[in-house]
Design an enzyme around this catalytic site. Structure first.
Site, mmCIF file in Angstrom:
data_model
loop_
_atom_site.group_PDB
_atom_site.id
_atom_site.type_symbol
_atom_site.label_atom_id
_atom_site.label_comp_id
_atom_site.label_asym_id
_atom_site.label_seq_id
_atom_site.Cartn_x
_atom_site.Cartn_y
_atom_site.Cartn_z
ATOM 1 N N LYS A 148 -36.344 24.112 22.550
ATOM 2 C CA LYS A 148 -37.473 23.274 22.985
ATOM 3 C C LYS A 148 -38.448 24.195 23.709
ATOM 4 O O LYS A 148 -38.278 24.509 24.882
ATOM 5 C CB LYS A 148 -36.968 22.168 23.920
ATOM 6 C CG LYS A 148 -37.779 20.878 23.879
ATOM 7 C CD LYS A 148 -39.203 21.005 24.321
ATOM 8 C CE LYS A 148 -39.335 21.103 25.828
ATOM 9 N NZ LYS A 148 -40.752 21.412 26.214
ATOM 10 N N GLU A 199 -44.449 22.826 26.277
ATOM 11 C CA GLU A 199 -45.505 22.042 25.614
ATOM 12 C C GLU A 199 -46.845 22.773 25.605
ATOM 13 O O GLU A 199 -47.730 22.455 24.831
ATOM 14 C CB GLU A 199 -45.639 20.660 26.246
ATOM 15 C CG GLU A 199 -45.770 20.624 27.756
ATOM 16 C CD GLU A 199 -44.417 20.540 28.471
ATOM 17 O OE1 GLU A 199 -43.494 21.285 28.102
ATOM 18 O OE2 GLU A 199 -44.297 19.722 29.407
ATOM 19 N N GLY A 204 -37.398 28.675 33.638
ATOM 20 C CA GLY A 204 -38.532 27.925 34.167
ATOM 21 C C GLY A 204 -38.415 27.792 35.666
ATOM 22 O O GLY A 204 -37.851 28.658 36.341
ATOM 23 N N THR A 226 -36.969 22.224 38.160
ATOM 24 C CA THR A 226 -36.529 21.702 36.861
ATOM 25 C C THR A 226 -35.133 22.230 36.531
ATOM 26 O O THR A 226 -34.296 21.499 35.985
ATOM 27 C CB THR A 226 -37.532 22.091 35.755
ATOM 28 O OG1 THR A 226 -38.838 21.682 36.156
ATOM 29 C CG2 THR A 226 -37.195 21.429 34.443
ATOM 30 N N GLY A 227 -34.871 23.483 36.878
ATOM 31 C CA GLY A 227 -33.560 24.071 36.601
ATOM 32 C C GLY A 227 -32.433 23.285 37.260
ATOM 33 O O GLY A 227 -31.359 23.090 36.669
ATOM 34 N N GLU A 281 -32.479 30.800 34.381
ATOM 35 C CA GLU A 281 -33.375 31.883 34.816
ATOM 36 C C GLU A 281 -34.544 31.208 35.517
ATOM 37 O O GLU A 281 -35.402 30.622 34.857
ATOM 38 C CB GLU A 281 -33.905 32.669 33.615
ATOM 39 C CG GLU A 281 -32.850 33.346 32.785
ATOM 40 C CD GLU A 281 -32.232 34.538 33.466
ATOM 41 O OE1 GLU A 281 -32.655 34.890 34.592
ATOM 42 O OE2 GLU A 281 -31.304 35.109 32.870
ATOM 43 N N CYS A 305 -41.595 35.639 36.027
ATOM 44 C CA CYS A 305 -40.589 35.239 37.020
ATOM 45 C C CYS A 305 -40.196 36.422 37.895
ATOM 46 O O CYS A 305 -39.981 36.281 39.088
ATOM 47 C CB CYS A 305 -39.379 34.622 36.346
ATOM 48 S SG CYS A 305 -38.678 35.633 35.053
ATOM 49 N N GLU A 341 -43.064 30.826 45.364
ATOM 50 C CA GLU A 341 -43.507 31.437 44.113
ATOM 51 C C GLU A 341 -44.875 30.883 43.730
ATOM 52 O O GLU A 341 -45.021 29.681 43.520
ATOM 53 C CB GLU A 341 -42.497 31.144 42.998
ATOM 54 C CG GLU A 341 -42.861 31.828 41.699
ATOM 55 C CD GLU A 341 -41.855 31.572 40.581
ATOM 56 O OE1 GLU A 341 -41.501 30.409 40.352
ATOM 57 O OE2 GLU A 341 -41.436 32.551 39.937
HETATM 58 P P1 NAD Z 1 -40.913 23.841 34.120
HETATM 59 O O1 NAD Z 1 -39.725 24.470 34.691
HETATM 60 O O2 NAD Z 1 -41.140 22.406 34.448
HETATM 61 O O3 NAD Z 1 -40.881 23.959 32.509
HETATM 62 C C1 NAD Z 1 -40.140 24.930 31.806
HETATM 63 C C2 NAD Z 1 -39.584 24.288 30.553
HETATM 64 O O4 NAD Z 1 -38.729 23.207 30.905
HETATM 65 C C3 NAD Z 1 -40.629 23.688 29.604
HETATM 66 O O5 NAD Z 1 -40.205 23.887 28.256
HETATM 67 C C4 NAD Z 1 -40.574 22.214 29.940
HETATM 68 O O6 NAD Z 1 -41.021 21.375 28.895
HETATM 69 C C5 NAD Z 1 -39.096 22.039 30.183
HETATM 70 N N1 NAD Z 1 -38.722 20.881 31.014
HETATM 71 C C6 NAD Z 1 -39.431 20.300 32.016
HETATM 72 N N2 NAD Z 1 -38.727 19.274 32.544
HETATM 73 C C7 NAD Z 1 -37.553 19.224 31.873
HETATM 74 C C8 NAD Z 1 -36.401 18.395 31.982
HETATM 75 N N3 NAD Z 1 -36.311 17.421 32.885
HETATM 76 N N4 NAD Z 1 -35.373 18.627 31.144
HETATM 77 C C9 NAD Z 1 -35.434 19.617 30.250
HETATM 78 N N5 NAD Z 1 -36.494 20.418 30.091
HETATM 79 C C10 NAD Z 1 -37.543 20.242 30.911
HETATM 80 O O7 NAD Z 1 -42.134 24.718 34.484
HETATM 81 P P2 NAD Z 1 -43.685 24.305 34.532
HETATM 82 O O8 NAD Z 1 -43.898 22.917 35.034
HETATM 83 O O9 NAD Z 1 -44.270 24.625 33.223
HETATM 84 O O10 NAD Z 1 -44.163 25.319 35.630
HETATM 85 C C11 NAD Z 1 -43.947 25.030 36.987
HETATM 86 C C12 NAD Z 1 -43.618 26.279 37.755
HETATM 87 O O11 NAD Z 1 -42.438 26.879 37.257
HETATM 88 C C13 NAD Z 1 -44.642 27.368 37.650
HETATM 89 O O12 NAD Z 1 -45.693 27.171 38.521
HETATM 90 C C14 NAD Z 1 -43.820 28.574 37.996
HETATM 91 O O13 NAD Z 1 -43.735 28.724 39.383
HETATM 92 C C15 NAD Z 1 -42.466 28.254 37.466
HETATM 93 N N6 NAD Z 1 -42.167 28.910 36.189
HETATM 94 C C16 NAD Z 1 -41.240 29.886 36.204
HETATM 95 C C17 NAD Z 1 -40.926 30.536 35.033
HETATM 96 C C18 NAD Z 1 -39.914 31.625 35.000
HETATM 97 O O14 NAD Z 1 -39.869 32.405 34.060
HETATM 98 N N7 NAD Z 1 -39.047 31.722 35.982
HETATM 99 C C19 NAD Z 1 -41.569 30.209 33.853
HETATM 100 C C20 NAD Z 1 -42.501 29.171 33.861
HETATM 101 C C21 NAD Z 1 -42.781 28.530 35.046
#
Ligand code: NAD
Length: 492
Positions: free
Chosen positions: A186, A189, A239, A243-244, A261, A295, A396
């Site tokens: 996945k 988006e 991410g 969310t993690g 990660e 990250c 961050e």
């Molecule tokens: P996010 O963690 O919400 O999204 C990352 C991925 O998770 C996307 O594919 C998203 O669709 C998916 N996702 C979101 N909610 C989910 C859920 N409940 N279940 C399963 N999958 C889900 O990140 P974001 O909202 O795009 O960005 C927010 C912050 O995250 C950024 O400002 C940044 O600080 C951080 N970020 C970190 C990394 C990294 O590599 N560590 C990468 C992107 C963003």
């Protein structure tokens, strides 16, 4: 080189707008499409499938069947051959992948080409690993034979972020496939295209249908049903930390394992005895590459007071020399922020810093592509001599914003490095080997880079401690995440 104003539109028209499930393009069951934006112009450039739980269920069913009936039975050597062909095909399709990545993510073409090279390398590396993940034998004595087999864990889910869409997908898909697992991916988006192009390439490389499926859509509509699906046995998520944590909870309901990660606030320590020019090159790259949306970015400079003033003066000159613009424009080496929402988040951190009286050595403002007056950009920014408990040191920002912490000794540098809840990476610049080894020992981080920030490759394990994550990607250790150990003990 693409003419941004005209050719990009024609290029985007050639991109897929369906899921890739069971080896073919499948329209979303809802019939709905979403838009993906070109951050360098702040305009939509393509449409893609808005996935739902129904699409996810189809993809997981396909992956389950493919794992049980086909991929598990394919010899490891043959799996390796297919992954090696995938590496070759990624290289053959490099320019198409790189341009799609630029248009979705906002990064520069040079950065995207580097990501594609790394993606091919991931498949090449794990192609070699497919037939080398061995079991063990256990010494129970002469009356027993006892051994273990590393079996594929089953269907795996891969949740991918928007900052390194293709390379993050490849570094988790390749070891999963090498281990004999199947995958449902996945992508974010904001950046769905390169995962879709990859899935098509994998089938061209000989991957049986259903072994790698891609469902696009939002985290809530497509990501959440995937990570909570009872047939998914491992989730690899990259991410945000928030969310993690939710992903880990969802996987826990099915007692599925996770690799997370997550975020970082990584220190880059420059001691007074460092090679200053080398340190400057690396401090700039560590925070301004990919406009800081990394990250493991070196988002904090921890510097000894005796060299602080001179170093900041030179750093500012280098930051100001970066050329902002659309990623497909020749000569640009500093790309866009991925979305309007994220740009607002980066800007609000810097506005907060200004309001608290923090000194802005350079940057500090929202910007546009000077060629078009469009796009989501933020100037390369250095916030000088910040207190350790300030939000711009602790949180961050995920943008081109460097927070400087000034220290009086190597010991204090370690304390400064360890002063946040994150523990992903740490950089260190010194010519003193003993100090380097002591600091590498004392800093809490998943990876420590000495005299070259981001040193390492697909061979090197990568991951974070504390709020930066759990588990490791890259290296041979990543294959173990996708295996379950079976011990067989026989009385003879
Ligand atoms: P996010 O963690 O919400 O999204 C990352 C991925 O998770 C996307 O594919 C998203 O669709 C998916 N996702 C979101 N909610 C989910 C859920 N409940 N279940 C399963 N999958 C889900 O990140 P974001 O909202 O795009 O960005 C927010 C912050 O995250 C950024 O400002 C940044 O600080 C951080 N970020 C970190 C990394 C990294 O590599 N560590 C990468 C992107 C963003």
């Amino acid at each position: 080189m693409v003419d941004v104003s005209t050719s990009a539109a024609a290029f985007s028209d050639s991109l897929p707008s369906a899921h890739f499930i069971d080896g073919e393009w499948r329209k979303p069951q809802s019939g709905n499409l979403m838009e993906t934006f070109d951050p360098g112009r702040a305009e939509p450039h393509a449409r893609f499938a808005a996935g739902t739980a129904e699409d996810v269920a189809e993809a997981v069913a396909s992956a389950k069947r493919a794992q049980r009936d086909e991929w598990r039975k394919t010899t490891p050597a043959e799996r390796g051959r297919i992954l090696m062909r995938a590496a070759e095909l990624i290289r053959q399709n490099a320019e198409r992948l790189a341009i799609a990545e630029v248009l979705d993510s906002g990064k520069t073409l040079g950065e995207a080409r580097g990501d594609v090279r790394g993606s091919a390398r991931a498949f090449e590396y794990y192609a070699g690993a497919a037939d080398k993940h061995e079991g063990k034998a256990f010494p129970l004595g002469p009356d027993y034979t006892s051994y273990s087999i590393e079996e594929p864990i089953g269907v795996t889910a891969h949740i991918v972020p928007w900052n390194y869409p293709l390379s993050t997908a490849c570094r988790s898909i390749a070891p999963a496939l090498a281990a004999g697992c199947t995958a449902v991916v996945k992508p974010a988006e904001q950046t769905p295209m390169t995962a879709l192009l990859l899935a098509e390439i994998l089938v061209q490389a000989g991957l049986p249908r259903g072994v790698c499926n891609v469902v696009t859509g939002t985290g809530i509509s497509a990501g959440a049903p995937l990570v909570s699906h009872p047939d998914v046995r491992h989730v690899t998520f990259t991410g945000s930390t928030v969310t993690g944590i939710n992903v880990m909870k969802a996987a826990a309901q099915n007692v599925a394992s996770v690799t997370l990660e997550l975020g970082g606030k990584s220190p880059n320590i420059v001691l007074a005895d460092a090679d200053i020019e080398l340190a400057l090159d690396n401090v700039v790259g560590a925070i301004f590459e990919n406009a800081g949306q990394i990250c493991s970015a070196g988002s904090r400079l921890v510097i000894e007071r005796s060299i602080h003033a001179e170093f900041i003066e030179k750093l500012v000159a280098r930051a100001r020399a970066l050329r902002i613009g659309h990623g497909l424009t020749e000569g640009v080496n500093f790309g866009a922020i991925n979305s309007a929402e994220h740009l607002a988040k980066v800007a609000s951190y810097v506005e907060g810093a200004k309001a608290r009286g923090i000194s802005i050595a350079t940057g500090g403002n929202v910007a546009v592509d000077p060629a078009t007056g469009k796009g989501w950009f933020f100037e390369p920014t250095v916030l000088d001599d910040v207190k350790w408990d300030d939000p711009v040191v602790q949180e961050e920002i995920f943008g081109p914003v460097l927070a400087v912490q000034v220290v009086d000794s190597a010991e204090e540098a370690v304390e400064a490095a360890n002063c946040t809840d994150y523990a992903l990476a740490a950089g260190l610049f010194t010519k003193d080997l003993t100090r380097a080894l002591r600091i590498a020992r004392d800093v809490d981080a998943g990876q420590v880079y000495v005299n070259e920030y981001f040193a390492g490759g697909i061979e090197t394990p990568f991951g974070g401690n504390r709020r930066s994550g759990i588990g490791r990607e890259k290296g041979l250790v990543a294959v173990t995440s996708y295996c379950k150990t079976k011990a067989v003990s026989i009385r003879i």
